[in-house]
Scaffold this motif. Structure first.
Motif, mmCIF file in Angstrom:
data_model
loop_
_atom_site.group_PDB
_atom_site.id
_atom_site.type_symbol
_atom_site.label_atom_id
_atom_site.label_comp_id
_atom_site.label_asym_id
_atom_site.label_seq_id
_atom_site.Cartn_x
_atom_site.Cartn_y
_atom_site.Cartn_z
ATOM 1 N N LEU A 90 0.921 -1.451 0.028
ATOM 2 C CA LEU A 90 -0.595 0.324 -0.117
ATOM 3 C C LEU A 90 0.947 1.084 0.397
ATOM 4 O O LEU A 90 2.156 1.057 0.872
ATOM 5 C CB LEU A 90 -0.614 0.271 0.800
ATOM 6 N N ASP A 91 0.604 1.850 -0.662
ATOM 7 C CA ASP A 91 1.021 3.709 -0.826
ATOM 8 C C ASP A 91 0.730 4.805 0.204
ATOM 9 O O ASP A 91 -0.491 5.449 0.550
ATOM 10 C CB ASP A 91 1.219 4.112 -2.177
ATOM 11 N N THR A 92 0.924 4.326 1.892
ATOM 12 C CA THR A 92 1.060 5.271 2.921
ATOM 13 C C THR A 92 1.915 6.388 3.219
ATOM 14 O O THR A 92 2.031 6.454 4.197
ATOM 15 C CB THR A 92 0.593 4.075 3.915
ATOM 16 N N ILE B 149 -5.241 6.912 6.862
ATOM 17 C CA ILE B 149 -5.083 5.406 6.443
ATOM 18 C C ILE B 149 -6.211 4.606 7.122
ATOM 19 O O ILE B 149 -6.884 4.432 6.107
ATOM 20 C CB ILE B 149 -3.777 4.904 7.136
ATOM 21 N N ARG C 199 -9.411 3.666 5.002
ATOM 22 C CA ARG C 199 -9.985 1.617 4.751
ATOM 23 C C ARG C 199 -11.434 1.905 5.607
ATOM 24 O O ARG C 199 -12.064 0.678 5.765
ATOM 25 C CB ARG C 199 -8.905 1.111 5.721
#
Length: 44
Positions: free
Chosen positions: A29-31, A39, A43
């Protein structure tokens, strides 16, 4: 598997490690630069 030598077992484990690394890299994941709250909001 029991009759395989240490070289074959080491090669198989290396293959599994490589596959796992590639899959993890492709689907990560690009966090970066996001806060935990951002984040969690994405979600939810």
């Amino acid at each position: 598997m029991a009759s395989a030598g240490i070289g074959e077992v080491a090669g198989l484990l290396t293959l599994f490690l490589t596959i796992s690394g590639v899959v993890g890299y492709v689907f990560m994941l690009d966090t970066s630069s996001k806060s935990l709250e951002q984040i969690e909001a994405e979600r939810a």
